[in-house]
Design a protein around this motif. Structure first.
Motif, PDB file in Angstrom:
ATOM      1  N   PHE A  25       0.839  -1.193   0.000  1.00 56.87           N
ATOM      2  CA  PHE A  25       0.000   0.000   0.000  1.00 56.87           C
ATOM      3  C   PHE A  25       0.880   1.251   0.000  1.00 56.87           C
ATOM      4  O   PHE A  25       1.936   1.300   0.634  1.00 56.87           O
ATOM      5  CB  PHE A  25      -0.873   0.051   1.258  1.00 56.87           C
ATOM      6  CG  PHE A  25      -2.167  -0.703   1.165  1.00 56.87           C
ATOM      7  CD1 PHE A  25      -3.257  -0.164   0.497  1.00 56.87           C
ATOM      8  CD2 PHE A  25      -2.300  -1.952   1.766  1.00 56.87           C
ATOM      9  CE1 PHE A  25      -4.461  -0.854   0.428  1.00 56.87           C
ATOM     10  CE2 PHE A  25      -3.495  -2.648   1.707  1.00 56.87           C
ATOM     11  CZ  PHE A  25      -4.585  -2.101   1.033  1.00 56.87           C
ATOM     12  N   TYR A  33      -5.393   4.657  -1.269  1.00 57.99           N
ATOM     13  CA  TYR A  33      -5.874   3.363  -1.762  1.00 57.99           C
ATOM     14  C   TYR A  33      -4.937   2.749  -2.797  1.00 57.99           C
ATOM     15  O   TYR A  33      -5.183   1.657  -3.289  1.00 57.99           O
ATOM     16  CB  TYR A  33      -7.269   3.523  -2.367  1.00 57.99           C
ATOM     17  CG  TYR A  33      -8.231   4.205  -1.433  1.00 57.99           C
ATOM     18  CD1 TYR A  33      -8.695   3.559  -0.281  1.00 57.99           C
ATOM     19  CD2 TYR A  33      -8.655   5.517  -1.666  1.00 57.99           C
ATOM     20  CE1 TYR A  33      -9.557   4.196   0.597  1.00 57.99           C
ATOM     21  CE2 TYR A  33      -9.515   6.155  -0.796  1.00 57.99           C
ATOM     22  CZ  TYR A  33      -9.965   5.493   0.332  1.00 57.99           C
ATOM     23  OH  TYR A  33     -10.811   6.127   1.214  1.00 57.99           O
ATOM     24  N   LEU A  35      -1.875   0.886  -4.628  1.00 59.17           N
ATOM     25  CA  LEU A  35      -1.045  -0.281  -4.355  1.00 59.17           C
ATOM     26  C   LEU A  35      -0.036  -0.464  -5.484  1.00 59.17           C
ATOM     27  O   LEU A  35      -0.337  -0.178  -6.658  1.00 59.17           O
ATOM     28  CB  LEU A  35      -1.886  -1.552  -4.258  1.00 59.17           C
ATOM     29  CG  LEU A  35      -2.713  -1.778  -2.996  1.00 59.17           C
ATOM     30  CD1 LEU A  35      -4.051  -2.397  -3.347  1.00 59.17           C
ATOM     31  CD2 LEU A  35      -1.954  -2.692  -2.030  1.00 59.17           C
ATOM     32  N   LYS A  53      -7.892   2.856  -6.801  1.00 58.18           N
ATOM     33  CA  LYS A  53      -9.341   2.704  -6.762  1.00 58.18           C
ATOM     34  C   LYS A  53      -9.999   3.819  -7.569  1.00 58.18           C
ATOM     35  O   LYS A  53      -9.665   4.994  -7.422  1.00 58.18           O
ATOM     36  CB  LYS A  53      -9.828   2.733  -5.314  1.00 58.18           C
ATOM     37  CG  LYS A  53     -11.313   2.417  -5.131  1.00 58.18           C
ATOM     38  CD  LYS A  53     -11.644   2.225  -3.665  1.00 58.18           C
ATOM     39  CE  LYS A  53     -11.641   3.518  -2.907  1.00 58.18           C
ATOM     40  NZ  LYS A  53     -12.776   4.401  -3.287  1.00 58.18           N
ATOM     41  N   TYR A  58     -10.882  -1.308  -8.680  1.00 58.15           N
ATOM     42  CA  TYR A  58      -9.481  -0.954  -8.885  1.00 58.15           C
ATOM     43  C   TYR A  58      -9.130  -1.062 -10.363  1.00 58.15           C
ATOM     44  O   TYR A  58      -9.667  -1.915 -11.083  1.00 58.15           O
ATOM     45  CB  TYR A  58      -8.576  -1.867  -8.064  1.00 58.15           C
ATOM     46  CG  TYR A  58      -8.300  -1.336  -6.679  1.00 58.15           C
ATOM     47  CD1 TYR A  58      -7.099  -0.705  -6.380  1.00 58.15           C
ATOM     48  CD2 TYR A  58      -9.261  -1.433  -5.681  1.00 58.15           C
ATOM     49  CE1 TYR A  58      -6.849  -0.199  -5.120  1.00 58.15           C
ATOM     50  CE2 TYR A  58      -9.016  -0.933  -4.411  1.00 58.15           C
ATOM     51  CZ  TYR A  58      -7.805  -0.321  -4.133  1.00 58.15           C
ATOM     52  OH  TYR A  58      -7.566   0.177  -2.888  1.00 58.15           O
ATOM     53  N   SER A 305      -2.873  -1.414   5.198  1.00 56.41           N
ATOM     54  CA  SER A 305      -2.581  -0.019   4.898  1.00 56.41           C
ATOM     55  C   SER A 305      -2.244   0.736   6.172  1.00 56.41           C
ATOM     56  O   SER A 305      -2.950   0.616   7.181  1.00 56.41           O
ATOM     57  CB  SER A 305      -3.794   0.622   4.219  1.00 56.41           C
ATOM     58  OG  SER A 305      -3.630   2.024   4.144  1.00 56.41           O
ATOM     59  N   TRP A 311      -8.045  -1.174   5.993  1.00 55.05           N
ATOM     60  CA  TRP A 311      -7.930  -1.755   4.654  1.00 55.05           C
ATOM     61  C   TRP A 311      -6.827  -2.805   4.627  1.00 55.05           C
ATOM     62  O   TRP A 311      -5.703  -2.561   5.093  1.00 55.05           O
ATOM     63  CB  TRP A 311      -7.640  -0.668   3.622  1.00 55.05           C
ATOM     64  CG  TRP A 311      -8.824   0.190   3.328  1.00 55.05           C
ATOM     65  CD1 TRP A 311      -9.393   1.120   4.147  1.00 55.05           C
ATOM     66  CD2 TRP A 311      -9.595   0.191   2.122  1.00 55.05           C
ATOM     67  NE1 TRP A 311     -10.478   1.705   3.532  1.00 55.05           N
ATOM     68  CE2 TRP A 311     -10.624   1.158   2.286  1.00 55.05           C
ATOM     69  CE3 TRP A 311      -9.525  -0.507   0.918  1.00 55.05           C
ATOM     70  CZ2 TRP A 311     -11.562   1.431   1.296  1.00 55.05           C
ATOM     71  CZ3 TRP A 311     -10.459  -0.236  -0.074  1.00 55.05           C
ATOM     72  CH2 TRP A 311     -11.461   0.714   0.118  1.00 55.05           C
ATOM     73  N   ALA A 313      -5.088  -6.072   1.987  1.00 53.44           N
ATOM     74  CA  ALA A 313      -5.008  -6.624   0.633  1.00 53.44           C
ATOM     75  C   ALA A 313      -4.474  -8.043   0.714  1.00 53.44           C
ATOM     76  O   ALA A 313      -3.542  -8.336   1.474  1.00 53.44           O
ATOM     77  CB  ALA A 313      -4.099  -5.763  -0.244  1.00 53.44           C
ATOM     78  N   LEU A 320      -6.070  -9.918  -6.740  1.00 56.91           N
ATOM     79  CA  LEU A 320      -6.069  -9.356  -5.396  1.00 56.91           C
ATOM     80  C   LEU A 320      -7.491  -9.276  -4.872  1.00 56.91           C
ATOM     81  O   LEU A 320      -8.439  -9.049  -5.630  1.00 56.91           O
ATOM     82  CB  LEU A 320      -5.528  -7.920  -5.402  1.00 56.91           C
ATOM     83  CG  LEU A 320      -4.050  -7.613  -5.560  1.00 56.91           C
ATOM     84  CD1 LEU A 320      -3.879  -6.108  -5.566  1.00 56.91           C
ATOM     85  CD2 LEU A 320      -3.247  -8.232  -4.445  1.00 56.91           C
ATOM     86  N   LYS A 321      -7.629  -9.457  -3.563  1.00 59.79           N
ATOM     87  CA  LYS A 321      -8.816  -9.049  -2.829  1.00 59.79           C
ATOM     88  C   LYS A 321      -8.407  -7.868  -1.969  1.00 59.79           C
ATOM     89  O   LYS A 321      -7.427  -7.950  -1.208  1.00 59.79           O
ATOM     90  CB  LYS A 321      -9.332 -10.173  -1.935  1.00 59.79           C
ATOM     91  CG  LYS A 321      -9.889 -11.368  -2.661  1.00 59.79           C
ATOM     92  CD  LYS A 321     -11.319 -11.139  -3.072  1.00 59.79           C
ATOM     93  CE  LYS A 321     -11.951 -12.440  -3.603  1.00 59.79           C
ATOM     94  NZ  LYS A 321     -13.324 -12.214  -4.084  1.00 59.79           N
ATOM     95  N   ILE A 322      -9.131  -6.772  -2.067  1.00 57.11           N
ATOM     96  CA  ILE A 322      -8.854  -5.594  -1.270  1.00 57.11           C
ATOM     97  C   ILE A 322     -10.102  -5.327  -0.438  1.00 57.11           C
ATOM     98  O   ILE A 322     -11.189  -5.118  -0.970  1.00 57.11           O
ATOM     99  CB  ILE A 322      -8.510  -4.392  -2.150  1.00 57.11           C
ATOM    100  CG1 ILE A 322      -7.298  -4.718  -3.040  1.00 57.11           C
ATOM    101  CG2 ILE A 322      -8.187  -3.171  -1.286  1.00 57.11           C
ATOM    102  CD1 ILE A 322      -7.433  -4.307  -4.442  1.00 57.11           C
TER     103      ILE A 322
END
Length: 325
Positions: A25, A33, A35, A53, A58, A305, A311, A313, A320-322
């Protein structure tokens, strides 16, 4: 964060044509947001992307091609909000990148004594007190402390009897720890590199692959061992053994990250498809997950983050899942 399992507020997916491994991050308040992510392919065609984002999800903002997979990516700890951001990555060597609208290479740092055939770098950490300092670990058992402004090595030491797999700074400038293929975690002090303190040593010599040092409680470190579902928590005030061990995963743990706002919360990701957040309670009480999240694939890496602590990731095969939790 409450001890009750929080509910997901937002859940973003970002899909890639390759396996995601390294990620970080941004630490810029103006881009909280953002990355940086890196591919892991067994070819000489790998990529670094900057993603951010938009109103719905994203998207990739810019991409840089690299030859080898980057084993770790980190944005600079600088939170000044400067227009131009620095981030670093390691693979065949240490590279410092600059990001504005595009990614540009600022410097390539290679040990002069190994310039022709540099050994691969396994990991690195950016000192959050002295922003000119980065520590790297290598498969040749050494660790190096770099001055990235002067582009030279400040110090170098043989850290382990086998590969050095990870390095992490504690609070302040001088103290750092390393994890190695000899099954040990060791603490070093830049003011006296002639000796080190063994914080943890396995009798079976299974490699310690990753470690994370809590920046809010400098007494606590976490480490993971090759092919192990257990996370080992160390207290540097007690060298007799782990202060506790986290036993909630069903397959090998691949990554871990401490909370930036709580000295006793740890995020872990595993081949069992689960990300768990733990409340570390010390030796007298058993620690258990306060939050779990499952995805459809093995989790390769995790990040939290520092700008938006809620947040996280999760890196996995092809994406990715954020989450905001």
């Amino acid at each position: 964060m409450s001890s009750d399992p929080p509910q997901e507020v937002f859940n973003y997916d970002y899909t890639t044509p390759w396996t995601v491994y390294s990620l970080s991050f941004s630490n810029s308040p103006s881009s909280p947001y953002r990355l940086a992510i890196g591919s892991f392919t067994e070819t000489q065609h790998n990529s670094i992307q900057i993603i951010d984002k938009n109103s719905e999800n994203y998207e990739c903002k810019t991409q840089q091609e690299v030859t080898y997979p980057q084993t770790k990516i980190l944005f600079s700890p600088d939170t000044s909000g400067a227009h131009s951001e620095l981030f670093a990555s390691v693979g065949d060597c240490l590279r410092i990148w600059q990001h504005e609208t595009e990614i540009s290479l600022k410097s390539t740092l290679v040990d002069i004594s190994k310039k022709d055939f540099p050994p691969p770098l396994t990991s690195f950490d950016w000192n959050s007190t002295d922003l000119t300092m980065i520590g790297t670990s290598s498969i040749d058992s050494t660790c190096a402390i770099w001055d990235i402004e002067r582009e030279e090595v400040r110090a170098k030491m043989i850290a382990h009897d086998k590969e050095a797999y990870d390095i992490a700074f504690a609070q302040g400038v001088n103290i750092f720890a390393t994890a190695g293929g000899d099954g040990s975690v060791r603490q070093f002090d830049l003011r006296n590199l002639e000796s080190s303190t063994v914080l943890y040593e396995r009798q079976d010599f299974y490699p310690c692959l990753r470690l994370a040092w809590s920046k809010l409680d400098p007494n606590y470190l976490a480490t993971i061992v090759m092919d192990s579902s257990t996370v080992v928590i160390l207290d540097i005030r007690n060298l007799s053994g782990p202060v506790t061990q986290l036993l909630g995963h069903n397959s090998c743990v691949n990554a871990l990250a401490w909370s930036p706002v709580s000295g006793n919360q740890l995020l872990t990701g595993s081949d069992d498809h689960q990300a768990l957040i733990w409340e570390i309670k010390g030796q007298s009480q058993s620690s258990s997950p306060i939050y779990s999240y499952s995805i459809e694939s093995e989790i390769n890496n995790v990040q939290r983050s520092h700008i938006n602590p809620d947040w996280i990731a999760l890196a996995y095969n092809r994406g990715l899942k954020i989450l905001k939790i």
